[in-house]
Design an enzyme around this catalytic site. Structure first.
Site, PDB file in Angstrom:
ATOM      1  CB  VAL A 157      -0.924  -0.012   1.235  1.00  0.00           C
ATOM      2  CG1 VAL A 157      -1.582   1.336   1.450  1.00  0.00           C
ATOM      3  CG2 VAL A 157      -1.974  -1.103   1.092  1.00  0.00           C
ATOM      4  CE  LYS A 158       3.538   6.354  -4.388  1.00  0.00           C
ATOM      5  NZ  LYS A 158       4.885   5.765  -4.228  1.00  0.00           N
ATOM      6  CB  ALA A 159       0.214   4.157   3.649  1.00  0.00           C
TER       7      ALA A 159
END
Length: 319
Positions: A157-159
């Site tokens: 996830v691109k968090a």
């Protein structure tokens, strides 16, 4: 970072310095943000977004994992991407859409009424690791910091919070005099760079760590895999040991910011010829050829970033 004139923020175009958040914003304290990086390339005098809708889909996918409800649909954000490009007079740009939990609660677990803020910015940004590295290659090291283990936080996830790991890896590399660092997965296999996916070339075959190796499965990574297949290369996704770096014929990074950047050395050991290899150059030529017109866009990856805004302007003027 050079400021541009406008940012799209919560449904409105605002002057750059007015697109602000409160210091008690949830995301500032707990990393509760998801974001994307998207390239816009100039092609024949027009701004052409590269796989913009796929990036936006990943933004929504990332938000879903963290149960962040983005209060605008993907078409609205696409139009916002177009808007910040055209209103800022850019033909080439780096876009940064971001959604984050806003002001209203200090608890770690956000309450249901906590607002979600959304912004889209556009800036000019050149080669992430430098123009020289595109040809001569970057000097990198294997970091002492590992990537997150499975089932700790979602590496896919691109968090915002995930990039604390990236900061440690990259800062250590810079402190030691390298251009970038490579992180290992929790089991000691290769994972990825601080902000890039990793490819090895061995005997003409491309090999890259799989998603299970705590990587973010990048859109540029997917682009390279598909271009390589179309060019007749074999591509394998396999767990890789650290020593595979030192014995590779070629290495290169991929990413929206890094694009395709060769790796010249790892831990002061030259890789192959100690500069960009032949396979890496072929893939670079195919990739950048998409924007010069030398490579035909068979996949439909490019989309004009001025048409939706122009169309909206025509509707507004007609009414």
């Amino acid at each position: 970072m050079q400021a541009t004139e406008f940012i799209w923020h919560n449904g409105k175009y605002k002057p750059w310095h007015e697109a602000t958040a409160h210091v008690m914003t949830h995301a500032l304290h707990y990393g509760s943000s998801v974001f994307e990086g998207i390239r816009v390339y100039e092609k024949q005098g027009r701004p052409m977004g590269f796989r913009v809708r796929e990036h936006l889909q990943r933004l929504y996918d990332s938000a879903r994992v963290y149960r962040i409800t983005i209060p605008w649909d993907a078409n609205t954000l696409f139009e916002a991407c177009c808007g910040v490009v055209t209103r800022n007079g850019l033909n080439a740009a780096y876009l940064r859409p971001i959604a984050f939990r806003g002001y209203g609660s200090i608890g770690v677990a956000p309450k249901g009424d906590l607002p979600v803020d959304v912004a889209v910015a556009a800036i000019e940004w050149g080669a992430y690791l430098g123009e020289e590295a595109r040809e001569k290659g970057a000097r990198v090291c294997v970091s002492s910091w590992n990537r997150v283990a499975p089932n700790t936080i979602p590496a896919g996830v691109k968090a915002g919070g995930n990039y604390l790991s990236s900061q440690l890896i990259s800062m250590e590399a810079h402190r030691l005099g390298y251009d970038e660092g490579i992180g290992l997965a929790a089991d000691g296999t290769l994972s990825e760079g601080a902000g890039e996916n990793l490819f090895l070339v061995k005997n003409g075959v491309l090999v890259t760590p799989p998603q299970a190796s705590s990587i973010l499965a990048g859109i540029t990574r997917d682009t390279v895999i598909r271009l390589a297949h179309a060019m007749g290369f074999e591509v394998r996704e396999l767990p890789l040991t650290r020593e595979a770096l030192y014995t590779a014929d070629e290495l290169f990074f991929t990413g929206t910011a890094a694009e395709i950047t060769p790796v010249a050395s790892v831990d002061d050991l030259d890789i192959g010829c100690g500069s960009r290899g032949a396979v890496t150059k072929q893939l670079q030529d195919a990739f950048f050829g998409l924007f010069s017109g030398a490579t035909e866009d068979h996949f439909g990856w490019l989309e004009p970033m001025d048409e939706p805004v122009q169309a909206a302007a025509k509707v507004a003027s007609a009414t």
